[in-house]
Structure formats: C-alpha cells, structure tokens
Design a protein around this motif. Structure first.
Motif, short mmCIF file in Angstrom:
data_model
loop_
_atom_site.label_atom_id
_atom_site.label_comp_id
_atom_site.label_asym_id
_atom_site.label_seq_id
_atom_site.Cartn_x
_atom_site.Cartn_y
_atom_site.Cartn_z
N ALA A 66 -46.68 -5.67 -26.52
CA ALA A 66 -46.52 -4.18 -27.00
C ALA A 66 -45.84 -3.92 -28.03
O ALA A 66 -44.48 -3.90 -27.84
CB ALA A 66 -45.80 -3.33 -25.42
N LYS A 68 -45.24 -1.57 -29.91
CA LYS A 68 -44.02 -0.14 -30.33
C LYS A 68 -42.71 -0.99 -30.19
O LYS A 68 -41.92 -0.47 -30.84
CB LYS A 68 -44.45 0.76 -29.51
CG LYS A 68 -43.96 0.84 -27.87
CD LYS A 68 -44.24 2.14 -27.40
CE LYS A 68 -43.66 2.15 -26.03
NZ LYS A 68 -44.25 1.46 -24.88
N ASP A 87 -50.93 -4.56 -27.38
CA ASP A 87 -51.12 -3.34 -26.86
C ASP A 87 -50.45 -2.11 -27.90
O ASP A 87 -49.45 -2.25 -28.37
CB ASP A 87 -50.03 -3.06 -25.50
CG ASP A 87 -49.98 -1.73 -24.86
OD1 ASP A 87 -51.10 -1.30 -24.53
OD2 ASP A 87 -49.03 -1.33 -24.73
N SER A 110 -52.97 1.77 -25.46
CA SER A 110 -52.55 2.77 -24.54
C SER A 110 -52.10 4.03 -25.00
O SER A 110 -52.13 4.51 -26.40
CB SER A 110 -51.27 2.09 -23.70
OG SER A 110 -51.50 0.84 -23.24
N GLY A 209 -42.44 1.24 -16.12
CA GLY A 209 -41.33 1.84 -16.83
C GLY A 209 -40.71 0.58 -17.52
O GLY A 209 -41.49 -0.34 -17.92
N GLY A 246 -46.04 -3.70 -18.84
CA GLY A 246 -44.94 -4.56 -19.37
C GLY A 246 -43.49 -4.00 -18.86
O GLY A 246 -43.70 -3.78 -17.29
N GLY A 247 -42.40 -3.93 -19.46
CA GLY A 247 -41.36 -3.44 -18.91
C GLY A 247 -40.29 -4.21 -18.28
O GLY A 247 -39.16 -3.74 -17.99
N GLU A 284 -48.58 -6.44 -20.66
CA GLU A 284 -48.09 -5.93 -21.88
C GLU A 284 -46.52 -5.77 -22.08
O GLU A 284 -46.02 -4.87 -22.21
CB GLU A 284 -48.57 -4.45 -21.84
CG GLU A 284 -50.07 -4.02 -21.37
CD GLU A 284 -50.28 -2.74 -20.91
OE1 GLU A 284 -49.38 -1.97 -20.89
OE2 GLU A 284 -51.48 -2.50 -20.48
N GLY A 286 -43.02 -5.85 -23.91
CA GLY A 286 -42.62 -5.59 -25.42
C GLY A 286 -41.21 -6.00 -25.52
O GLY A 286 -40.81 -6.87 -26.12
N TYR A 381 -37.00 -1.77 -30.00
CA TYR A 381 -36.93 -0.22 -29.85
C TYR A 381 -35.33 -0.10 -30.82
O TYR A 381 -34.76 1.32 -30.37
CB TYR A 381 -36.56 0.17 -28.46
CG TYR A 381 -37.74 0.03 -27.77
CD1 TYR A 381 -39.06 0.81 -27.99
CD2 TYR A 381 -37.97 -1.04 -26.57
CE1 TYR A 381 -40.13 0.55 -27.18
CE2 TYR A 381 -39.05 -1.29 -25.87
CZ TYR A 381 -39.93 -0.62 -26.11
OH TYR A 381 -41.30 -0.73 -25.45
#
Ligand SMILES: *Cc1c(COP(=O)(O)O)cnc(C)c1O
Length: 424
Positions: A66, A68, A87, A110, A209, A246-247, A284, A286, A381
């Motif tokens: 993922a 992002k 993703d 997504s 989440g 993911g998460g 996914e 991240g 992030y």
C-alpha cells in the motif's frame, strides 16, 4: 566496540557512541545531505516483507504494498524487485509504480473517490483490479470501461463492521465509516455488478483500519468476509480472490502487534477450516512494511528552557512529521551521539507557527543546540504526508543498502516550490 540494539528497531544500533542504520553511520548521512533527512533501510523493508512471505509459504498470495505509506520511487523499486504488487489510491500513484518498474497487472486501485479520468487511465494501463467502494462508483466504472471497449476487473470493498480498536481517524471498517460497501448491501451490489457489461467480478476486499495491534479484529474480519463470500457464491457469482487489506501495526512505543507470520498462521488456519485456504489471496500492507524501516534525522536549533516547560526546537516540523499533530501519535526520539550529561525533560517542537507543531512531549533527553537527533518509526505516513507549510522545503530521502547510501530524493528548493505559481 559495543553494539546496542534499539528495542523494536531491527535496523538501528548504537556502535560505540554512534547510531547506525545497517552499516551506515547516521551522523555521516546528516553531514553529507543536511537535515531534516529521511533515512530508510532496505534490509529492514525486506525483512518486514519476509515475515509476510513466511506466513504465506505454500499459498497463493499477491502482496500489494500500500504505497501511500511511502510512495518514494526508490521504495517502490525495492518492493517491485521483490515481486510485490501495489495498492494505489490515485492515478498519480499508478504513474509512480509504472515509473519505478512495477507491473500494471499487479496493481489494485482502492479509494472512495476515483474519478472517470483515473478509471480511464487505469483501464488503459491494464491494472489487475479495481477495489470498488460504492454502488455509484460501480455504475460509473462500468460506463467508462464500456466506452473504451473494455471490462474492468472488480472487487467490492466490503465493510465488515468490525472495530479495529485503533485511533478513530484510522478506523475504516466500522458501519459509520465512509469506506466500503455496507455489509447488508454486499450481495445485492455483487448481483448488480454481475449484470453490468463493463465490469467483471474477480474478488472481494476489505481493509478495516490501520496501526492495528491486536489479532482479534483480523480474525473477526475473516469470518465476516467468508460469510459474505459464501452468500455471494450461493447467488451464483464466483469470487476468484480474497483480499484482506492491510493495517497491521508497528512498535512505535512498546506496542506489541502480532508478527505478520504469526497473524497469518492463525488467519490461514481459519481459512483452511472453512475450505478457503487454497484460494488466491491478496493483502495490502503499508505501514508494517516501511514504518520501522525509516528515521528522520534532525538538528537541535535552540534550547528554550522555561518555568513550566523546556522546549527543544528542532529543524524538523509538522510539515515533515505530521503524525503527532494529526493523530497525537508517538515517535521515539533518540540522540545520534548520546551525551553523558544528566538528562532533562523537553518538549521537542518544530519551527512552524502552530502550537500543534510538536514532535514529542515530555521527552527525557540530554541535548545541546547543534546536536543531531533521530525521530524513529518515520518510514510510513511521514514523507508521504509532508507539505510545504510555512514555505518549508520537503526533506531529502536516502535509502541505505548495507554500507551504501542511495540519495532517492533531493531536498526541495524554494525555486521548485514556486515553480507552479504565477505572478499577477
Ligand atoms: C492505507 C491502506 C492500506 C494500508 O494500510 P496500512 O495501515 O499502512 O497497512 C491498505 N489498503 C487500503 C485500501 C488503504 O487505504
């Protein structure tokens, strides 16, 4: 020389009195490239990935990073070369993957607000799957695909309505969330998808989440998902792949999330017990792949001791490290070269003109101005949400591979910042 590892930070260690990532002394990187500086460890990313790969040994799985969490081209390259898919959440993300050598057919798309333009671009590139988040999006996607003479491969992102027990801003699988198709409308929406000439149902997807540190929400989501798959297949619509999103959380401050391998052992046992263990699976992840692979190096500009608070003002700020301001998140902060002096309590803050611009409250540190600090767990992030607030340049990024350091992003200049602007 003694080596002292940092708990929860596999790639970081003090050797003698200096902090290293892999075989690189972080002080040298700060001197060479300036601060603030993001430094990522390739070995740490690959070892995080290996934990997932161990968990899935002998299974059919596509791991889609993922991106992002950290969309740097150099980071994408690491995962593309390791065989990952991606993703994405925008056409811009897709362009990054393609520019870094990722394959379109391993991309899944997504996001709740895909535009017609983005759909067209992704269909033309031939991505692997659209994770559709609403009935309205499904209709539009079918229309766009038909206009190109194509059929869009789709998965519906379903909202399993489980509580991931994380920060409300990063909970996505609750009924009240903007994400996904509501549990009770899923079968109906699949039936509609099966009627539409411009889409082809290939899978089902959920993502409940982020920074999830318990296994129970995942195990609940498996049951909720499989109930749905059984209902959809009973309605005559075969589901090829199951995507569990993911998460998985990381250790920022002593959290103890399950290891990816341990978690997936349990998830797969549940899938096996219900006869789904040999399906094509997707995930996914991240944050769990990159979060603890990165640090942000920063210099102490001033110390400002006060009656109520002592402030340690650093050259990194909320525009570089937005998580504390956004989610009251915690990042460990450690010196690159520890001082023997008696430590004091400091509020570590950036230069931005906002009281929300803090990086750490009440930290026990022995520091002086000019010292270099590392803000830990800064691989996910942080840079991906960095901004130019206060006309601050976005930081440079370095990817360490053993004793080699690749500059993967030059520090932004003010000329580059102003490039898009026009005078009256
Ligand atoms: C953000 C996101 C992920 C990754 O979440 P992490 O917590 O970073 O693992 C996966 N899937 C979707 C749809 C996302 O939006």
């Amino acid at each position: 020389m003694t080596t002292q590892n940092l708990p929860g930070q596999p790639q970081l260690a003090y050797r003698g009195n200096e902090l290293f990532t892999e075989s690189m002394r972080l002080r040298d990187l700060a001197k060479q490239h300036g601060t603030p500086l993001f430094v990522y460890s390739k070995a740490s990313m690959l070892s995080a990935l290996a934990s997932y790969q161990r968990g899935f040994a002998g299974r059919k799985v596509q791991i889609c990073y993922a991106m992002k969490a950290n969309p740097a081209l150099g980071v994408i390259q690491v995962f593309a070369q390791a065989g990952c898919g991606f993703d994405i959440v925008s056409a811009g993300d897709m362009d990054r993957v393609l520019a870094a050598g990722g394959k379109a057919e391993k991309i899944i798309f997504s996001g709740v607000g895909k535009t017609r333009f983005e759909m067209r671009r992704a269909l033309e590139a031939g991505i692997g799957c659209f994770n559709v988040e609403s009935e309205a999006e499904l209709e539009v996607l079918s229309e766009v695909a038909l206009s190109l003479g194509l059929r869009a491969p789709v998965s519906l992102r379903v909202n399993p309505n489980v509580d991931p027990k994380t920060h409300p801003y990063i909970s996505t699988g609750l009924k009240s969330s903007k994400f996904g198709v509501a549990h009770e409308r899923v079968v109906q929406t699949y039936q509609r998808a099966a009627e539409l000439a411009g889409v082809r149902v290939v899978g089902i997807d959920c993502h409940i989440g982020s920074q999830i540190t318990q296994e129970a929400p995942y195990l609940d989501a498996v049951d909720r998902m499989l109930d749905l798959v059984e209902a959809i297949e009973a309605a005559g619509i075969p589901i090829h792949h199951l995507d569990f999103g993911g998460g998985l959380g990381i250790d920022y401050n002593g959290e103890t999330p399950p290891g990816a391998d341990q978690l997936w052992k349990k998830m797969l046992a549940k899938l096996d017990a219900r006869g789904f263990g040999q399906r094509q699976l997707m995930i996914e992840p991240g944050r769990s792949l990159v979060g603890n692979a990165g640090v942000c190096l920063t210099e102490v500009i001033y110390l400002k001791p006060g009656e109520q608070k002592n402030f340690c003002i650093i050259d990194a700020a909320m525009n570089d490290l937005p998580r504390p301001a956004m989610y009251q998140a915690y990042h460990q902060i450690v010196p690159l070269t520890p001082r023997p002096d008696a430590p004091k309590q400091w509020d570590v803050v950036g230069p931005v003109c906002e009281s929300g611009d803090w990086i750490g409250h009440d930290r026990t540190l022995a520091v002086q101005s000019g010292d270099l600090l590392a803000v830990l767990s800064a691989g996910a992030y942080c840079m991906s949400m960095a901004s130019n607030y206060n006309s601050r340049a976005r930081a440079a990024e370095v990817l360490v591979d053993g004793s080699h350091a690749h500059l993967i992003r030059r520090r932004e200049t003010i000329v580059e910042q102003m490039q898009q602007e026009l005078l009256l």
